[in-house]
Design a protein around this motif. Structure first.
Motif, mmCIF file in Angstrom:
data_model
loop_
_atom_site.group_PDB
_atom_site.id
_atom_site.type_symbol
_atom_site.label_atom_id
_atom_site.label_comp_id
_atom_site.label_asym_id
_atom_site.label_seq_id
_atom_site.Cartn_x
_atom_site.Cartn_y
_atom_site.Cartn_z
ATOM 1 N N SER A 234 0.819 -1.393 0.476
ATOM 2 C CA SER A 234 0.165 0.004 0.236
ATOM 3 C C SER A 234 1.162 1.561 -0.265
ATOM 4 N N ALA A 235 0.146 1.795 -0.461
ATOM 5 C CA ALA A 235 0.713 3.784 -0.357
ATOM 6 C C ALA A 235 -0.428 5.108 -0.413
ATOM 7 N N VAL A 236 0.741 6.063 0.414
ATOM 8 C CA VAL A 236 -1.218 7.363 0.851
ATOM 9 C C VAL A 236 0.383 8.211 0.110
ATOM 10 N N TYR A 237 -0.903 8.594 -0.825
ATOM 11 C CA TYR A 237 -0.197 9.965 -1.470
ATOM 12 C C TYR A 237 -0.528 11.175 -0.843
ATOM 13 N N PHE A 238 -0.447 12.914 -1.454
ATOM 14 C CA PHE A 238 -1.557 14.042 -1.667
ATOM 15 C C PHE A 238 -1.709 14.167 -3.051
ATOM 16 N N ALA A 239 -3.160 13.857 -3.578
ATOM 17 C CA ALA A 239 -3.538 13.703 -4.538
ATOM 18 C C ALA A 239 -4.268 15.493 -5.135
ATOM 19 N N GLY A 240 -3.995 16.607 -4.201
ATOM 20 C CA GLY A 240 -4.246 17.591 -4.885
ATOM 21 C C GLY A 240 -4.878 18.227 -3.471
ATOM 22 N N THR A 241 -6.120 19.461 -4.823
ATOM 23 C CA THR A 241 -6.513 20.486 -3.963
ATOM 24 C C THR A 241 -7.222 21.089 -4.113
ATOM 25 N N PHE A 242 -8.646 20.641 -2.959
ATOM 26 C CA PHE A 242 -9.658 21.443 -3.129
ATOM 27 C C PHE A 242 -9.855 23.375 -3.076
ATOM 28 N N ASN A 243 -10.372 24.166 -3.706
ATOM 29 C CA ASN A 243 -10.997 25.134 -3.389
ATOM 30 C C ASN A 243 -12.140 25.445 -3.850
ATOM 31 N N ASP A 265 4.095 -2.623 3.162
ATOM 32 C CA ASP A 265 4.194 -3.936 3.007
ATOM 33 C C ASP A 265 3.883 -5.186 3.419
ATOM 34 N N TYR A 266 3.310 -5.694 2.838
ATOM 35 C CA TYR A 266 2.375 -6.406 3.657
ATOM 36 C C TYR A 266 1.198 -5.899 4.429
ATOM 37 N N HIS A 267 0.315 -5.029 4.088
ATOM 38 C CA HIS A 267 -0.803 -4.309 4.440
ATOM 39 C C HIS A 267 -1.831 -4.371 3.690
#
Length: 299
Positions: A234-243, A265-267
């Protein structure tokens, strides 16, 4: 140019934070070894002192199975899992994939199924139960959708609903957003964008959950699911911004370069939540299928 530098500065800051957090160890806490106790979505109920309580939802496929639970962490103790009674026998969802708190409405949440149905539920801590206030579908559901994220957030005083079709490998995820009227349960100014992450690679669900900060910043988790026994990633990202400053349109500035803030890893991370305060941070929950579930709390 100023806007670009501001976005770039935020991006670098988040990368550095992510690298620092990834250097820490022993953050994962086993929750349950039972497959039916998976965590497919989570929302904060309480955070006071060394006690943190989350409401979580399960993606169980039968109506008689558990669909929601409380997970409590106190200090360094192992998490406590307590199933919640579903007090609406005539309105029971299955395959829940996300849950979000409702701004300014204590102990009320929106739980979201893979088919795109939303359940407003009210938590009764005295009775260890939830009851359904209202259920409804998100609008304009595309054919063959498989939803995995739903979030509500007030951004510039506008209540924003955000939900996501997860995508798979070559098929990108589709992120949807809209103004949401809680009184009428209506969606307006609906828009969407497509998104593909660079990692994990193979059996990739590009969005496995989504959360929106009060600033409008959007965070997503992504996961690789090759089967019930893994191995997962798995990974976690900052995807962008709403305005939402423009009354005629909610803007979304997508991150120009998706860089991992966290990776595991492994989750199989399927749940994200923010925990505010000096000792808070980000929390993640997993649905590791036959391997059970775990919770990561950054503190």
């Amino acid at each position: 140019m100023t806007k670009f530098i501001s976005i770039l500065g935020l991006h670098v800051f988040l990368i550095l934070v992510g690298q620092t957090i990834n250097a820490q160890t022993n953050q994962w806490r086993p929750v349950s070894g039972a497959r039916q106790d998976n965590i497919s979505g989570m929302a904060l109920v309480e955070h006071e002192g060394n006690k943190t309580v989350f409401i979580i939802v399960n993606d169980n496929k039968k109506k008689e199975q558990n669909h929601a639970a409380l997970v409590t962490i106190e200090g360094r103790n192992a998490p406590k899992y307590a199933a919640l009674k579903w007090n609406s026998s005539d309105d029971v969802g299955i395959d829940f994939e996300a849950i979000t708190s409702i701004p300014d409405l204590k102990n009320n949440f929106m739980a979201f199924t893979s088919a795109g149905r939303v359940f407003q539920i009210e938590l009764d801590l005295n009775d260890n139960s939830v009851k359904v206030i209202k259920s409804f579908d998100v609008p304009n559901i595309p054919q063959n959708s498989d939803f995995e994220g739903f979030a509500l957030q007030k951004v510039n005083n506008v209540l924003l609903a955000v939900w996501a079709d997860r995508g798979l490998d070559a098929k990108p995820a589709q992120l949807f957003w809209s103004r949401f009227d809680l009184k009428n349960y209506s969606f307006t100014q609906i828009d969407s964008a497509f998104l593909k992450v660079p990692y994990p690679i193979g059996n990739t669900r590009h969005i496995s959950d989504v959360k929106v900060a009060e600033s409008g910043a959007v965070f997503i988790s992504s996961a690789s699911d090759p089967g019930n026994d893994g191995p997962f990633a798995s990974a976690v990202y900052f995807a962008g911004t709403f305005n939402s400053c423009n009354p005629s349109k909610i803007g979304f500035v997508q991150s120009p370069s998706l860089t991992r803030l966290f990776h595991f890893d492994y989750h199989k991370v399927e749940a994200i939540e923010f925990v505010s305060g000096a000792d808070g941070g980000m929390a993640f929950g997993t649905d590791d299928e036959n391997l059970g579930s775990a919770l990561y709390l950054d503190r």
